[in-house]
Design a protein around this motif. Structure first.
Motif, short mmCIF file in Angstrom:
data_model
loop_
_atom_site.label_atom_id
_atom_site.label_comp_id
_atom_site.label_asym_id
_atom_site.label_seq_id
_atom_site.Cartn_x
_atom_site.Cartn_y
_atom_site.Cartn_z
N MET A 90 7.79 3.31 7.44
CA MET A 90 6.54 3.86 6.89
C MET A 90 5.32 2.98 7.18
O MET A 90 4.20 3.38 6.92
CB MET A 90 6.65 4.15 5.39
CG MET A 90 7.07 3.01 4.49
SD MET A 90 5.78 1.83 4.03
CE MET A 90 4.59 2.86 3.21
N MET A 91 5.54 1.77 7.77
CA MET A 91 4.38 0.95 8.12
C MET A 91 4.73 -0.06 9.20
O MET A 91 5.88 -0.46 9.35
CB MET A 91 3.82 0.23 6.89
CG MET A 91 4.62 -0.96 6.40
SD MET A 91 3.83 -1.86 5.00
CE MET A 91 2.37 -2.57 5.80
N LEU A 98 0.28 5.92 3.77
CA LEU A 98 -0.17 5.65 2.40
C LEU A 98 0.30 6.73 1.42
O LEU A 98 0.50 6.45 0.23
CB LEU A 98 -1.69 5.52 2.36
CG LEU A 98 -2.27 4.29 3.09
CD1 LEU A 98 -3.79 4.39 3.19
CD2 LEU A 98 -1.85 3.00 2.40
N ASP A 99 0.48 7.96 1.94
CA ASP A 99 0.95 9.06 1.08
C ASP A 99 2.33 8.80 0.50
O ASP A 99 2.72 9.41 -0.50
CB ASP A 99 0.98 10.37 1.86
CG ASP A 99 -0.41 10.87 2.24
OD1 ASP A 99 -1.38 10.37 1.65
OD2 ASP A 99 -0.50 11.76 3.11
N ILE A 139 3.27 6.00 -0.83
CA ILE A 139 3.15 5.12 -2.00
C ILE A 139 2.55 5.94 -3.14
O ILE A 139 1.34 6.10 -3.25
CB ILE A 139 2.30 3.88 -1.68
CG1 ILE A 139 2.82 3.20 -0.40
CG2 ILE A 139 2.30 2.90 -2.85
CD1 ILE A 139 1.96 2.03 0.08
N ASP A 140 3.41 6.47 -3.99
CA ASP A 140 2.96 7.42 -5.02
C ASP A 140 2.13 6.75 -6.11
O ASP A 140 1.21 7.36 -6.66
CB ASP A 140 4.17 8.11 -5.66
CG ASP A 140 4.92 9.00 -4.67
OD1 ASP A 140 4.30 9.43 -3.68
OD2 ASP A 140 6.12 9.26 -4.88
N ASP A 141 2.46 5.52 -6.45
CA ASP A 141 1.76 4.80 -7.51
C ASP A 141 0.39 4.35 -6.99
O ASP A 141 0.29 3.56 -6.04
CB ASP A 141 2.59 3.60 -7.96
CG ASP A 141 1.99 2.89 -9.15
OD1 ASP A 141 0.95 2.20 -8.97
OD2 ASP A 141 2.55 2.98 -10.26
N LYS A 142 -0.67 4.83 -7.61
CA LYS A 142 -2.02 4.56 -7.12
C LYS A 142 -2.36 3.08 -7.16
O LYS A 142 -3.04 2.55 -6.27
CB LYS A 142 -3.05 5.36 -7.93
CG LYS A 142 -2.99 6.86 -7.66
CD LYS A 142 -4.04 7.60 -8.46
CE LYS A 142 -3.97 9.12 -8.20
NZ LYS A 142 -4.97 9.86 -9.01
N LYS A 143 -1.89 2.39 -8.19
CA LYS A 143 -2.16 0.95 -8.32
C LYS A 143 -1.47 0.18 -7.19
O LYS A 143 -2.06 -0.72 -6.58
CB LYS A 143 -1.68 0.45 -9.68
CG LYS A 143 -2.12 -0.97 -10.01
CD LYS A 143 -1.69 -1.34 -11.42
CE LYS A 143 -2.10 -2.77 -11.75
NZ LYS A 143 -1.67 -3.17 -13.11
N GLU A 144 -0.22 0.54 -6.90
CA GLU A 144 0.50 -0.10 -5.81
C GLU A 144 -0.15 0.19 -4.46
O GLU A 144 -0.27 -0.69 -3.60
CB GLU A 144 1.96 0.36 -5.79
CG GLU A 144 2.80 -0.18 -6.95
CD GLU A 144 4.27 0.22 -6.83
OE1 GLU A 144 4.60 1.03 -5.94
OE2 GLU A 144 5.08 -0.29 -7.63
N ARG A 145 -0.58 1.43 -4.29
CA ARG A 145 -1.23 1.82 -3.03
C ARG A 145 -2.51 1.02 -2.83
O ARG A 145 -2.77 0.49 -1.75
CB ARG A 145 -1.55 3.32 -3.04
CG ARG A 145 -2.02 3.86 -1.70
CD ARG A 145 -2.51 5.29 -1.81
NE ARG A 145 -1.57 6.12 -2.56
CZ ARG A 145 -1.92 7.18 -3.29
NH1 ARG A 145 -3.20 7.52 -3.39
NH2 ARG A 145 -1.01 7.88 -3.91
N ARG A 146 -3.30 0.89 -3.90
CA ARG A 146 -4.55 0.13 -3.82
C ARG A 146 -4.26 -1.33 -3.50
O ARG A 146 -4.98 -1.96 -2.71
CB ARG A 146 -5.30 0.27 -5.16
CG ARG A 146 -6.54 -0.62 -5.32
CD ARG A 146 -7.49 -0.61 -4.14
NE ARG A 146 -7.94 0.73 -3.78
CZ ARG A 146 -8.59 1.01 -2.68
NH1 ARG A 146 -8.85 0.05 -1.79
NH2 ARG A 146 -8.97 2.24 -2.40
N SER A 176 -4.06 5.48 8.93
CA SER A 176 -3.15 6.19 8.03
C SER A 176 -2.47 7.35 8.76
O SER A 176 -3.12 8.10 9.49
CB SER A 176 -3.93 6.71 6.82
OG SER A 176 -3.05 7.32 5.90
N ILE A 177 -1.16 7.47 8.55
CA ILE A 177 -0.41 8.59 9.11
C ILE A 177 0.12 9.45 7.96
O ILE A 177 0.27 8.99 6.84
CB ILE A 177 0.77 8.12 10.00
CG1 ILE A 177 1.72 7.19 9.22
CG2 ILE A 177 0.24 7.46 11.27
CD1 ILE A 177 3.00 6.86 9.96
N SER A 178 0.41 10.71 8.27
CA SER A 178 0.92 11.64 7.26
C SER A 178 2.42 11.46 7.08
O SER A 178 3.10 10.82 7.90
CB SER A 178 0.63 13.08 7.68
OG SER A 178 1.41 13.40 8.85
#
Length: 309
Positions: A195-196, A207-208, A210-217, A232-234
């Motif tokens: 995924m990366m 990035l999609d 990583i469901d947790d917004k805090k972790e993604r940030r 970013s890829i889908s």
């Protein structure tokens, strides 16, 4: 140094769909072919990729797999070993029992015969007894320039062992969870490197996932602070292995991003141009390997950063 011009690859002799890894590798698919045919096609794809890498000046050390023991996933050596600039080698605990048989001491001898120096081996494999796993550069994506290590936790990436690794090898741990949609459910992605990927100046990441917004940030912040532009890829592109890429060096230290043809074809014209603004692209068809093995170009390459003797 983020990239190397020397890589280790294992040529398959008994490649097939590994039933032991299929339990949590949702990229694997059954294929209606006999195992002998599957292996023959995998060998053809492997040989074509090696030829393409060598044509572009990448040093590829090819070691043949052995018929015994039975190691259907030996084509993916980056999951059991890592090589480092200070002469250290890491050995890692593997989730699937039949994958543990891939570890080979003769690889050390072969590399030393090729002029590389091995000073220390850090062996984490005893963690297998406790059911704790960390599958090398499958589980860990390195930013070698900024000394950060990215890890998506899963059955194959245990948080405590990852932190121990980062302390031993002096990397800052960036920990998160990455998921994919399987049958309407969100399930952990088996390896971070699907995924990366991280190159000198940019990162390709789903990035999609990583469901947790805090972790993604947090992941975004770390990449940006390290000066990496984010491409970013889908999730659909990730399923075509567009996250499973590796930057290598060819003739004259020219940078190349290595990927499968499926990954390349999944990218938009703008994404291709974006990558090409940083480095060349090498892509090769790995259809059989991807379908049956659930891994792609990056999984097939174990980077050699060892110093010369």
């Amino acid at each position: 140094m983020q990239s190397t011009n020397s890589i280790l690859m294992i040529r398959p002799v008994s490649f097939r769909m590994n039933e032991q890894t299929a339990v949590n590798n949702y990229f694997q698919e059954d294929i209606d072919l006999k195992n002998a045919t599957i292996n023959l096609r995998a060998q053809e794809e492997f040989d074509a990729m090696v030829s393409l890498l060598r044509e572009n000046g990448v040093t590829v050390i090819v070691v043949d797999d052995t018929l015994q023991p039975d190691t259907p996933d030996a084509i993916f050596p980056n999951n059991w070993i890592s090589f480092h600039e200070d002469g250290t080698v890491g050995l890692y605990p593997m989730f699937a029992e039949n994958r543990r048989k891939e570890r080979r001491d003769d690889i050390f001898d072969i590399l030393e015969q090729k002029g590389f120096r091995i000073d220390t081996v850090v062996d984490y494999t005893s963690a297998e007894v406790e059911g704790i796993f960390l599958e090398a550069t499958g589980s860990i994506v390195f930013d070698r320039i900024d000394r950060k290590a990215y890890c998506a936790l899963s059955d194959r990436a245990h948080e405590d062992l990852f932190i121990e690794f980062c302390e031993d090898f002096e990397y800052f741990p960036v920990i998160f969870t990455a998921n994919q949609s399987v049958g309407g459910k969100r399930m952990p992605i088996y390896h971070t490197n699907v995924m990366m990927c991280v190159a000198d100046d940019f990162s390709i990441i789903c990035l999609d996932a990583i469901d947790d917004k805090k972790e993604r940030r947090n992941v975004i912040d770390h990449l940006k602070k390290s000066g990496k532009e984010i491409l970013s890829i889908s999730e659909a592109q990730m399923h075509h292995f567009a996250g499973n890429m590796l930057q290598v060096l060819g003739f004259g230290d020219k940078k190349y991003m290595v990927m499968s043809s499926a990954a390349y074809q999944s990218l938009t014209k703008q994404q291709v141009e974006h990558i090409q603004s940083y480095c060349g692209i090498i892509h090769s068809s790995l259809k059989t390997i991807e379908t049956c093995g659930g891994g792609s170009a990056r999984c097939m390459m174990a980077e050699i950063f060892l110093p010369k003797a």
